[in-house]
Design a protein around this motif. Structure first.
Motif, short mmCIF file in Angstrom:
data_model
loop_
_atom_site.label_atom_id
_atom_site.label_comp_id
_atom_site.label_asym_id
_atom_site.label_seq_id
_atom_site.Cartn_x
_atom_site.Cartn_y
_atom_site.Cartn_z
N ASP A 59 31.29 50.40 36.50
CA ASP A 59 30.27 49.49 37.05
C ASP A 59 29.94 48.34 36.11
O ASP A 59 29.11 47.48 36.46
N SER A 60 30.52 48.30 34.94
CA SER A 60 30.19 47.24 33.97
C SER A 60 30.77 45.90 34.41
O SER A 60 31.98 45.80 34.68
N PRO A 61 29.97 44.82 34.50
CA PRO A 61 30.50 43.48 34.87
C PRO A 61 31.52 42.96 33.87
O PRO A 61 32.48 42.27 34.25
N VAL A 141 37.43 62.72 34.40
CA VAL A 141 36.91 62.14 35.63
C VAL A 141 37.64 60.81 35.86
O VAL A 141 37.77 60.01 34.93
N VAL A 142 38.12 60.61 37.06
CA VAL A 142 38.81 59.37 37.42
C VAL A 142 38.01 58.69 38.53
O VAL A 142 37.68 59.34 39.54
N THR A 143 37.68 57.42 38.33
CA THR A 143 36.87 56.68 39.31
C THR A 143 37.42 55.26 39.46
O THR A 143 38.00 54.71 38.51
N PRO A 144 37.31 54.68 40.64
CA PRO A 144 37.85 53.33 40.85
C PRO A 144 36.91 52.24 40.31
O PRO A 144 35.71 52.44 40.18
N ILE A 145 37.53 51.08 39.98
CA ILE A 145 36.78 49.87 39.59
C ILE A 145 36.87 48.90 40.75
O ILE A 145 37.99 48.51 41.16
N ARG A 146 35.73 48.53 41.30
CA ARG A 146 35.72 47.63 42.45
C ARG A 146 35.24 46.24 42.03
O ARG A 146 34.32 46.11 41.24
N ASP A 147 35.88 45.26 42.65
CA ASP A 147 35.47 43.85 42.45
C ASP A 147 35.42 43.21 43.83
O ASP A 147 36.47 43.02 44.47
N ASN A 148 34.17 42.96 44.29
CA ASN A 148 33.96 42.42 45.64
C ASN A 148 34.56 43.32 46.70
O ASN A 148 35.20 42.88 47.67
#
Length: 555
Positions: A59-61, A141-148
């Motif tokens: 979640d980090s910008p 833990v594996v999680t996606p990075i979303r951008d828009n």
């Protein structure tokens, strides 16, 4: 009594061994449970820790901005290492959607393919797994990075299983120390408790205690002497069958736990049982028995109770009374034999002097006096035991200068008394009443019952002392009444004359009237005392003849 030992280990020793094994099993079980629970909790904590770290990175910008640059590793590697060190996890790997690493704790692994599953993350899910990667088995833990709204990369954060196990091992040391302390304390406490148990069981094992209990129960039921045990609060702790019988308690009545005051015993007997000092061979009367009481306090630093033994003295007392009567009969017969010899010598001397008519007149006069009494008794009282008793007592009274008279209304037919009415009780009642009346009439100052004499009633008889006996039986009751010409009994002493031991004639006296009342009570009868017609005392005993009446109705 110490029984022969059959088992090598005492009850306390057996319990000690069992308790130690039980405590050890409980402590070991608790330790295993704590270890398993701690391991699961450590893994769960590690999973939460790496999940929070992975989501925070995703979640980090700044991470999204670095991914847009031509060389994401340049900005992401220092950032990932800083987060890893701050959170204390094993690794943070940031990769593209093709699983090519942008960051890794080992910089040589940057650019290589990520080892692990990413399918769920590429579909937008965050998941946890245990997987063996370049650093070994790890919880990750594996999680996606979303951008828009578009997945532009993946983040995997993890902690090695070795590190989790190391944390559990550290906790296990403290757990082992606590378990050892609990086991030691439990063992010490068990030893103290069992040492006390060993003292109380005298080192006997379970088989010995069981056999001792069986002997104890068999002895209580077999012994004919009454046994009563009272605790420190004067409550019954134990009583055997003979004790119940001697105290007049019902066989099925609950006696254990009751206090002595609740047994409704005579006051002197209750006082003896409650006494703090020992009592030795004291004679006491219950409603139906004469008992010999011995008490001994149980002491051991403090008063713990009292042991009471009871012996039945009823039959012995009755036999003693019969023996006294027989002794009196013997003395009377000896005196009569002596008097008969004197009279015979007188008759012979008159004949030798030639005065035959006077000799005949003297002899027949003596015979007539004796025959009149015999005919009167035999004609009115056809019960042989009572008739013999009256004749014997008449001879005894005559020796003491007292005339024994059978009342005109006396009548007891043969067979009028039922078999249930014990002849011994009849002898006890009538014999003691006559003995007391003869003694009172002969002395004129004491009726022999122990009563304080009162002055002769006005108009009392003068001349020879006399005892009047009435014996009358009808369909309902037997009446025995004895009146004397003695000094009488004052109203204030009327209730005391029946109390055992109350006598003015010294020790060992004052039992006769108590036995009379006891025998009357035993047969469902009553005893009354009132002033006699001749100024002395008059005792009236009424005994119901219900058995006879019932038989006649049935017939």
């Amino acid at each position: 009594m110490r029984l022969p030992r059959t088992l090598p280990r005492s009850l306390a020793g057996q319990l000690f061994a069992m308790q130690v094994v039980l405590i050890a099993a409980v402590v070991a079980g608790c330790a295993v449970f704590a270890y398993v629970s701690g391991s699961a909790q450590a893994e769960e904590t590690a999973a939460r820790q790496v999940r929070v770290a992975a989501l925070a990175v995703a979640d980090s910008p700044s991470v999204r901005e670095a991914i847009r640059t031509p060389d994401p590793s340049a900005a992401l590697q220092p950032y990932a290492e800083r987060v890893r060190e701050d959170t204390g996890i094993a690794f943070i790997t940031i990769m593209d959607t093709e699983r090519v690493r942008w960051t890794h704790p080992d910089t040589e692994q940057i650019g290589d393919t990520f080892l692990g599953n990413t399918a769920k993350a590429l579909r937008g899910q965050t998941f946890t797994e245990t997987y063996t990667g370049t650093l070994g088995p790890s919880i990750r833990v594996v999680t996606p990075i979303r951008d828009n709204g578009r997945i532009v990369g993946l983040v995997s954060a993890g902690i090695t299983v070795d590190r989790v196990s190391s944390q559990v091992r550290d906790q296990l040391g403290a757990l082992a120390l606590a378990a050892g302390g609990a086991l030691a304390l439990g063992g010490i406490g068990t030893y103290v408790v069992n040492a006390r148990l060993r003292r109380h069981t005298h080192g006997m094992n379970a088989a010995e205690l069981s056999r001792l209990h069986d002997y104890h129960q068999a002895t209580l039921h077999a012994v004919r002497e009454g046994l009563l045990m009272l605790d420190g609060r004067r409550r019954i702790a134990l009583i055997n069958d003979a004790g119940r019988e001697l105290l007049g308690l019902e066989p099925d009545a609950e006696a254990v736990g009751r206090t002595v005051d609740e047994l409704a015993l005579p006051a002197p007997l209750t006082g003896a049982l409650l006494a703090s000092e020992a009592r030795v061979d004291e004679l006491h009367l219950t409603a139906e028995r004469v008992v010999v009481v011995n008490t001994r306090p149980v002491v051991g630093g403090e008063r713990r109770g009292t042991v009471v033994t009871l012996r039945d003295h009823t039959e012995l007392q009755a036999l003693s009374g019969e023996l006294d009567s027989e002794r009196g009969f013997t003395q009377a017969l000896r005196s009569q034999a002596h008097e008969a010899a004197n009279r015979l010598h007188t008759v012979v001397s008159l004949i030798e002097l030639g005065r035959v008519e006077e000799a005949v007149e003297f002899a027949t006069a003596e015979l007539e006096l004796a025959q009149v009494l015999t005919d009167r008794v035999v004609g009115a009282v056809e019960e042989p035991v009572l008739a013999a008793l009256l004749l014997g007592k008449a001879a005894q009274a005559n020796e003491r200068g007292v005339e024994l008279v059978l009342a005109e209304d006396s009548l007891i037919d043969d067979g009028a008394l039922p078999p249930s009415l014990a002849q011994r009780d009849l002898v006890t009642i009538l014999g003691n009443l006559i003995d007391n009346a003869v003694e009172a009439a002969s002395e004129g100052t004491d009726d022999g019952s122990g009563a304080v004499p009162s002055p002769r009633a006005p108009g009392g008889p003068a001349g020879r002392a006399r005892v009047t006996v009435t014996a009358l039986a009808d369909e309902r009751e037997l009446l025995l009444r004895v009146a004397d010409t003695g000094a009488g009994i004052g109203p204030e002493e009327a209730d005391e004359v029946f109390r055992r031991g109350w006598s003015t004639h010294g020790a060992g006296r004052g039992l006769g009237l108590a036995l009379v009342r006891q025998a009357a009570y035993r047969n469902g009868g009553t005893v009354e005392l009132d002033p006699g017609p001749d100024g002395g005392a008059r005792f009236t005993v009424r005994l119901p003849l219900g058995d006879r009446a019932a038989k006649e109705v049935t017939a």
